[in-house]
Design an enzyme around this catalytic site. Sequence first.
Site, PDB file in Angstrom:
ATOM      1  N   PRO A  24       0.776  -0.970  -0.197  1.00 30.04           N
ATOM      2  CA  PRO A  24      -0.114   0.037   0.157  1.00 30.04           C
ATOM      3  C   PRO A  24       0.769   1.259  -0.050  1.00 30.04           C
ATOM      4  CG  PRO A  24      -0.002  -1.144   1.939  1.00 30.04           C
ATOM      5  CD  PRO A  24       0.940  -1.917   1.296  1.00 30.04           C
ATOM      6  N   GLN A 100      -6.003  -1.838   2.169  1.00 32.50           N
ATOM      7  CA  GLN A 100      -5.413  -1.366   3.588  1.00 32.50           C
ATOM      8  C   GLN A 100      -6.275  -0.490   4.585  1.00 32.50           C
ATOM      9  OE1 GLN A 100      -1.874   0.974   4.423  1.00 32.50           O
ATOM     10  NE2 GLN A 100      -1.043  -0.810   5.523  1.00 32.50           N
ATOM     11  N   TYR A 186       0.594   4.942  13.221  1.00 27.90           N
ATOM     12  CA  TYR A 186      -0.783   5.556  13.193  1.00 27.90           C
ATOM     13  C   TYR A 186      -1.509   4.775  14.393  1.00 27.90           C
ATOM     14  CZ  TYR A 186       0.865   7.319   8.845  1.00 27.90           C
ATOM     15  OH  TYR A 186       1.570   8.001   7.781  1.00 27.90           O
ATOM     16  N   ARG A 234      -0.511  -5.086   9.248  1.00 29.71           N
ATOM     17  CA  ARG A 234       0.854  -4.780   9.287  1.00 29.71           C
ATOM     18  C   ARG A 234       1.362  -4.078  10.615  1.00 29.71           C
ATOM     19  NH1 ARG A 234       3.354  -1.100   4.449  1.00 29.71           N
ATOM     20  NH2 ARG A 234       5.275  -2.278   4.424  1.00 29.71           N
TER      21      ARG A 234
HETATM   22  C1  LIG Z   1       4.773   7.198  -1.367  1.00 29.45           C
HETATM   23  C2  LIG Z   1       4.724   5.884  -0.160  1.00 29.45           C
HETATM   24  C3  LIG Z   1       3.430   5.862   0.266  1.00 29.45           C
HETATM   25  C4  LIG Z   1       3.311   4.942   1.137  1.00 29.45           C
HETATM   26  N1  LIG Z   1       2.058   4.711   2.061  1.00 29.45           N
HETATM   27  C5  LIG Z   1       2.108   3.722   2.728  1.00 29.45           C
HETATM   28  C6  LIG Z   1       0.622   3.071   3.167  1.00 29.45           C
HETATM   29  O1  LIG Z   1      -0.352   3.841   2.715  1.00 29.45           O
HETATM   30  N2  LIG Z   1       0.665   2.354   4.140  1.00 29.45           N
HETATM   31  C7  LIG Z   1       1.639   1.443   4.356  1.00 29.45           C
HETATM   32  O2  LIG Z   1       1.463   0.471   5.186  1.00 29.45           O
HETATM   33  N3  LIG Z   1       2.705   1.678   3.876  1.00 29.45           N
HETATM   34  C8  LIG Z   1       2.881   2.755   2.960  1.00 29.45           C
HETATM   35  N4  LIG Z   1       4.284   3.066   2.699  1.00 29.45           N
HETATM   36  C9  LIG Z   1       5.290   2.236   2.712  1.00 29.45           C
HETATM   37  C10 LIG Z   1       5.323   1.191   1.611  1.00 29.45           C
HETATM   38  O3  LIG Z   1       4.148   0.126   1.546  1.00 29.45           O
HETATM   39  C11 LIG Z   1       6.581   0.247   1.897  1.00 29.45           C
HETATM   40  O4  LIG Z   1       6.529  -0.607   2.837  1.00 29.45           O
HETATM   41  C12 LIG Z   1       8.129   0.814   1.535  1.00 29.45           C
HETATM   42  O5  LIG Z   1       7.916   1.691   0.515  1.00 29.45           O
HETATM   43  C13 LIG Z   1       9.029  -0.100   1.771  1.00 29.45           C
HETATM   44  O6  LIG Z   1       8.993  -1.050   0.815  1.00 29.45           O
HETATM   45  P1  LIG Z   1       9.249  -2.667   1.065  1.00 29.45           P
HETATM   46  O7  LIG Z   1       8.133  -2.834   2.327  1.00 29.45           O
HETATM   47  O8  LIG Z   1       8.902  -3.246  -0.071  1.00 29.45           O
HETATM   48  O9  LIG Z   1      10.600  -2.610   1.587  1.00 29.45           O
HETATM   49  C14 LIG Z   1       4.284   3.909   1.510  1.00 29.45           C
HETATM   50  C15 LIG Z   1       5.824   4.211   0.817  1.00 29.45           C
HETATM   51  C16 LIG Z   1       5.809   5.317   0.063  1.00 29.45           C
HETATM   52  C17 LIG Z   1       6.979   5.307  -0.825  1.00 29.45           C
END
Ligand SMILES: Cc1cc2nc3c(=O)[nH]c(=O)nc-3n(C[C@H](O)[C@H](O)[C@H](O)COP(=O)(O)O)c2cc1C
Length: 254
Positions: A24, A100, A186, A234
């Site tokens: 997400p 999510q 959060y 998560r």
């Molecule tokens: C622009 C952006 C928005 C994100 N929004 C969310 C989100 O809405 N929910 C969430 O659990 N993680 C969010 N994340 C974290 C990502 O889901 C992800 O865990 C993170 O980019 C690291 O990547 P990886 O888990 O593949 O290592 C976001 C990351 C980025 C870069």
Amino acid sequence: MESRLFSPMTIRDVTWKNRVMVSPMWQYCAFEGFPTDWHLMNLGRFADGGAGLVFQEGTTVERRGCGGRGDLAIWDDVYIEPLRRIADLVRANGAVPAIQLMHAGRKARQKVPYDGRGPLEYCEDIKDWDAWELIGPSALASEGADVPREMTLSDISAVVQAFADAARRAEEIGYDAMEIHGAHGYLVHQFLSPASNQRGDRYGGSLENRMRFASEVVEAVRSQWPAGKPLFMRLSCVDGGHGGADSPPYDARR
Ligand SMILES: Cc1cc2nc3c(=O)[nH]c(=O)nc-3n(C[C@H](O)[C@H](O)[C@H](O)COP(=O)(O)O)c2cc1C
């Protein structure tokens, strides 16, 4: 060992065609909670690109829980039809549509990252500004944010119910997998961590008490989400030096 990356995966009654899952990611470009063409393009292209499961960004279950003004909403039935376009598009392009659910709690009402984050100042064009209140387990601010109001027991019940209502809508929309956002500071994480939760009632103190809100959210969501569909949560298991779940004397592993 042969890679299983491109072999199907089944959890409960849902199967996706490979083990590539899109995390997400907030896009900061919803309009008053409604998805825009950007969301269709962004999530549709992940499905078309071949991922087995595509998570839609953290979608807010209650007005108070919006992190910023561009967040997607699912706190009212009015969002069902617009969100259905996303779920249908993702499915039509071969991926399992997943959502999510989140509530930002004390990290609500923030500026978007490209405006420097930090508290959002009053905006005349946000009609329901007064309803966008910062709440949290305790009246303790997250770094650089405003101080939230400590949630009453009736606030807690209202938010648990909001998660359940959101799950009911997500099922009606047609998502096939769901995740509760219990990480990244959060609201669910705010209850889990003693850095943000200093309550003296049954929702604070011991690990069991700090987990109570998360457990109630899971049970409420599961009551509305079919047994055949996967439900993930998560978690941030390391609070990173902020006196949280991994810091003595609060080590969550004990
Ligand atoms: C622009 C952006 C928005 C994100 N929004 C969310 C989100 O809405 N929910 C969430 O659990 N993680 C969010 N994340 C974290 C990502 O889901 C992800 O865990 C993170 O980019 C690291 O990547 P990886 O888990 O593949 O290592 C976001 C990351 C980025 C870069």
